[in-house]
Design a protein around this motif. Sequence first.
Motif, PDB file in Angstrom:
ATOM      1  N   LEU A 104      48.230  48.593  43.915  1.00 12.83           N
ATOM      2  CA  LEU A 104      49.579  48.158  43.539  1.00 12.83           C
ATOM      3  C   LEU A 104      49.720  46.642  43.674  1.00 12.83           C
ATOM      4  O   LEU A 104      50.355  45.996  42.835  1.00 12.83           O
ATOM      5  N   GLN A 105      49.128  46.068  44.718  1.00 11.90           N
ATOM      6  CA  GLN A 105      49.151  44.621  44.872  1.00 11.90           C
ATOM      7  C   GLN A 105      48.379  43.945  43.744  1.00 11.90           C
ATOM      8  O   GLN A 105      48.787  42.896  43.237  1.00 11.90           O
ATOM      9  N   LYS A 106      47.265  44.536  43.344  1.00 12.42           N
ATOM     10  CA  LYS A 106      46.457  43.999  42.253  1.00 12.42           C
ATOM     11  C   LYS A 106      47.265  44.013  40.953  1.00 12.42           C
ATOM     12  O   LYS A 106      47.232  43.047  40.190  1.00 12.42           O
ATOM     13  N   MET A 107      48.006  45.105  40.703  1.00  9.55           N
ATOM     14  CA  MET A 107      48.840  45.186  39.502  1.00  9.55           C
ATOM     15  C   MET A 107      49.929  44.124  39.516  1.00  9.55           C
ATOM     16  O   MET A 107      50.205  43.492  38.494  1.00  9.55           O
ATOM     17  N   LYS A 108      50.536  43.907  40.676  1.00  5.30           N
ATOM     18  CA  LYS A 108      51.595  42.904  40.789  1.00  5.30           C
ATOM     19  C   LYS A 108      51.032  41.509  40.522  1.00  5.30           C
ATOM     20  O   LYS A 108      51.651  40.703  39.819  1.00  5.30           O
ATOM     21  N   LYS A 109      49.849  41.242  41.042  1.00  7.25           N
ATOM     22  CA  LYS A 109      49.219  39.941  40.827  1.00  7.25           C
ATOM     23  C   LYS A 109      48.869  39.751  39.356  1.00  7.25           C
ATOM     24  O   LYS A 109      49.049  38.659  38.805  1.00  7.25           O
ATOM     25  N   LEU A 110      48.397  40.800  38.695  1.00 10.19           N
ATOM     26  CA  LEU A 110      48.065  40.708  37.277  1.00 10.19           C
ATOM     27  C   LEU A 110      49.312  40.479  36.421  1.00 10.19           C
ATOM     28  O   LEU A 110      49.260  39.755  35.427  1.00 10.19           O
TER      29      LEU A 110
ATOM     30  N   TYR B 225      44.131  45.238  34.024  1.00  5.70           N
ATOM     31  CA  TYR B 225      45.418  45.858  34.315  1.00  5.70           C
ATOM     32  C   TYR B 225      45.425  47.315  33.846  1.00  5.70           C
ATOM     33  O   TYR B 225      45.892  48.204  34.561  1.00  5.70           O
ATOM     34  N   GLN B 226      44.890  47.556  32.657  1.00  6.41           N
ATOM     35  CA  GLN B 226      44.836  48.918  32.133  1.00  6.41           C
ATOM     36  C   GLN B 226      43.926  49.806  32.980  1.00  6.41           C
ATOM     37  O   GLN B 226      44.235  50.968  33.220  1.00  6.41           O
ATOM     38  N   GLU B 227      42.813  49.257  33.464  1.00  8.02           N
ATOM     39  CA  GLU B 227      41.904  50.021  34.316  1.00  8.02           C
ATOM     40  C   GLU B 227      42.561  50.369  35.653  1.00  8.02           C
ATOM     41  O   GLU B 227      42.404  51.486  36.153  1.00  8.02           O
ATOM     42  N   VAL B 228      43.293  49.422  36.220  1.00 10.44           N
ATOM     43  CA  VAL B 228      43.993  49.684  37.485  1.00 10.44           C
ATOM     44  C   VAL B 228      45.052  50.752  37.271  1.00 10.44           C
ATOM     45  O   VAL B 228      45.212  51.658  38.092  1.00 10.44           O
ATOM     46  N   GLN B 229      45.749  50.674  36.150  1.00 12.01           N
ATOM     47  CA  GLN B 229      46.782  51.664  35.842  1.00 12.01           C
ATOM     48  C   GLN B 229      46.171  53.054  35.671  1.00 12.01           C
ATOM     49  O   GLN B 229      46.712  54.042  36.176  1.00 12.01           O
TER      50      GLN B 229
END
Length: 87
Positions: free
Chosen positions: A15-21, A73-77
């Motif tokens: 979730l932190q990675k998504m926010k940073k992206l 971002y798509q991979e994290v999602q």
Amino acid sequence: MKPEHLTELSDQELLQKMKKLKTNKIIDAVLIGATIGITVYGVVNKGFGISVFFPLIVGYVIMRNSKNNELLYQEVQKELETRNSKQ
């Protein structure tokens, strides 16, 4: 970051990675707009020259990096969605 590394991260870290992206996406858009503005200003005032092409090159590099960030971002999602379906 490779997809196999995403599986090693916790949900909170993802979730932190998504926010940073998302933040990086906004910053990239501002920088691309600035480089386009600098290029237009340079063309209007001085015509075509090396000072016009340098911001275009920088803008291209930012756009390429932005596309890579979008894929990440798509991979994290996808990883978050698979984790939620397992629970």
